[in-house]
Design a protein around this motif. Structure first.
Motif, PDB file in Angstrom:
ATOM      1  N   GLU A  34       4.556   1.202  -3.681  1.00 16.35           N
ATOM      2  CA  GLU A  34       4.373   2.363  -4.597  1.00 16.35           C
ATOM      3  C   GLU A  34       3.457   3.459  -3.954  1.00 16.35           C
ATOM      4  N   GLU A  35       2.510   2.577  -4.053  1.00 15.55           N
ATOM      5  CA  GLU A  35       0.909   3.247  -3.763  1.00 15.55           C
ATOM      6  C   GLU A  35       0.740   3.680  -2.397  1.00 15.55           C
ATOM      7  N   LEU A  36       1.287   2.891  -1.168  1.00 11.93           N
ATOM      8  CA  LEU A  36       0.881   3.505   0.062  1.00 11.93           C
ATOM      9  C   LEU A  36       2.174   3.631   0.828  1.00 11.93           C
ATOM     10  N   GLY A  37       3.221   3.375   0.151  1.00 13.72           N
ATOM     11  CA  GLY A  37       4.553   3.741   1.016  1.00 13.72           C
ATOM     12  C   GLY A  37       4.894   2.855   2.116  1.00 13.72           C
ATOM     13  N   ILE A  38       4.164   1.664   2.127  1.00 13.80           N
ATOM     14  CA  ILE A  38       4.500   0.868   3.278  1.00 13.80           C
ATOM     15  C   ILE A  38       5.091  -0.619   2.687  1.00 13.80           C
ATOM     16  N   HIS A  39       5.520  -1.361   3.532  1.00  9.83           N
ATOM     17  CA  HIS A  39       6.193  -2.637   3.108  1.00  9.83           C
ATOM     18  C   HIS A  39       5.527  -3.851   4.023  1.00  9.83           C
ATOM     19  N   PRO A  40       4.278  -4.129   4.133  1.00 10.85           N
ATOM     20  CA  PRO A  40       3.754  -5.278   5.038  1.00 10.85           C
ATOM     21  C   PRO A  40       4.236  -6.421   4.375  1.00 10.85           C
ATOM     22  N   LYS A  41       4.354  -7.600   4.922  1.00  8.72           N
ATOM     23  CA  LYS A  41       4.554  -8.981   4.436  1.00  8.72           C
ATOM     24  C   LYS A  41       3.272  -9.288   3.617  1.00  8.72           C
ATOM     25  N   ILE A  42       3.654  -9.760   2.450  1.00 12.45           N
ATOM     26  CA  ILE A  42       2.618 -10.186   1.471  1.00 12.45           C
ATOM     27  C   ILE A  42       2.539 -11.866   1.618  1.00 12.45           C
ATOM     28  N   GLY A  43       1.381 -12.160   2.202  1.00 16.74           N
ATOM     29  CA  GLY A  43       1.250 -13.621   2.611  1.00 16.74           C
ATOM     30  C   GLY A  43       0.868 -14.341   1.220  1.00 16.74           C
ATOM     31  N   ARG A  44      -0.006 -15.295   1.743  1.00 16.06           N
ATOM     32  CA  ARG A  44      -0.027 -16.353   0.644  1.00 16.06           C
ATOM     33  C   ARG A  44      -1.287 -15.891  -0.400  1.00 16.06           C
ATOM     34  N   LEU A  45      -1.377 -16.582  -1.436  1.00 17.74           N
ATOM     35  CA  LEU A  45      -2.543 -16.386  -2.562  1.00 17.74           C
ATOM     36  C   LEU A  45      -3.817 -16.919  -1.904  1.00 17.74           C
ATOM     37  N   LEU A  46      -4.629 -15.746  -2.195  1.00 15.64           N
ATOM     38  CA  LEU A  46      -6.073 -16.088  -1.632  1.00 15.64           C
ATOM     39  C   LEU A  46      -6.904 -16.479  -2.963  1.00 15.64           C
ATOM     40  N   VAL A  47      -6.879 -15.748  -4.027  1.00 20.96           N
ATOM     41  CA  VAL A  47      -7.398 -15.927  -5.262  1.00 20.96           C
ATOM     42  C   VAL A  47      -6.654 -15.580  -6.659  1.00 20.96           C
ATOM     43  N   ALA A  48      -6.940 -16.720  -7.497  1.00 21.81           N
ATOM     44  CA  ALA A  48      -6.672 -16.406  -8.886  1.00 21.81           C
ATOM     45  C   ALA A  48      -7.945 -16.216  -9.659  1.00 21.81           C
ATOM     46  N   ASP A  49      -8.058 -15.279 -10.604  1.00 18.67           N
ATOM     47  CA  ASP A  49      -9.387 -14.830 -11.224  1.00 18.67           C
ATOM     48  C   ASP A  49      -9.132 -14.563 -12.843  1.00 18.67           C
ATOM     49  N   TRP A  50      -9.823 -15.341 -13.485  1.00 19.66           N
ATOM     50  CA  TRP A  50      -9.715 -14.995 -14.812  1.00 19.66           C
ATOM     51  C   TRP A  50     -10.533 -14.054 -14.914  1.00 19.66           C
ATOM     52  N   ALA A  51     -10.187 -13.122 -15.693  1.00 21.35           N
ATOM     53  CA  ALA A  51     -11.037 -11.685 -15.943  1.00 21.35           C
ATOM     54  C   ALA A  51     -10.997 -11.177 -17.439  1.00 21.35           C
ATOM     55  N   PRO A  52     -12.193 -11.523 -18.023  1.00 16.74           N
ATOM     56  CA  PRO A  52     -12.299 -10.979 -19.536  1.00 16.74           C
ATOM     57  C   PRO A  52     -12.391  -9.637 -19.424  1.00 16.74           C
ATOM     58  N   ASN A  53     -11.757  -8.923 -20.701  1.00 14.65           N
ATOM     59  CA  ASN A  53     -11.781  -7.601 -20.789  1.00 14.65           C
ATOM     60  C   ASN A  53     -11.387  -7.378 -22.214  1.00 14.65           C
TER      61      ASN A  53
END
Length: 128
Positions: A34-53
């Motif tokens: 949606e944002e870039l108009g391309i479809h690269p292969k999305i690979g493995r998870l690098l980070v999971a981050d709990w973010a307080p807001n």
């Protein structure tokens, strides 16, 4: 890659919220398209981050490996003007001067996880 959102006052990365029934990886694929108009292969998870807001409630943010874009993919980037006004590639060593601290911390860990083959769990951008 950092993008320049039309609705924020800081550089960010491509991404967004999950839609109903969507996995985090599916959301990453959809948001990049949606944002870039391309479809690269999305690979493995690098980070999971709990973010307080306080304003929006606590979140868990996922950063996936977007791979190295090919020349054809780079040439095919078409920004969604309702979301982005620009994008640039930056050296990770400069990241703290380019975006907000919590995102910079998350990106430094994602870069390290990419290099060492790990996945990192963070709390507010810090390893626990």
């Amino acid at each position: 890659m950092l993008v320049d959102p039309s609705y924020k006052d800081y550089r960010d990365i491509p991404g967004g919220y999950l839609e109903h029934g969507e996995t985090p990886r599916q959301a990453a694929e959809r948001e990049v398209a949606e944002e870039l108009g391309i479809h690269p292969k999305i690979g493995r998870l690098l980070v999971a981050d709990w973010a307080p807001n306080e304003a929006e409630g606590d979140k868990v943010l996922f950063l996936f490996d977007g791979g190295t874009l090919t020349t054809d993919q780079l040439n095919a980037i078409h920004l969604n003007p309702s979301e982005l006004v620009g994008y640039h590639f930056h050296d990770i060593a400069q990241i703290h001067g380019l975006t907000i601290p919590r995102l910079a911390r998350r990106l430094v860990h994602a870069h390290a996880a990419h290099r060492d083959g790990s996945t990192r769990y963070l709390e507010h951008g810090e390893r626990v």
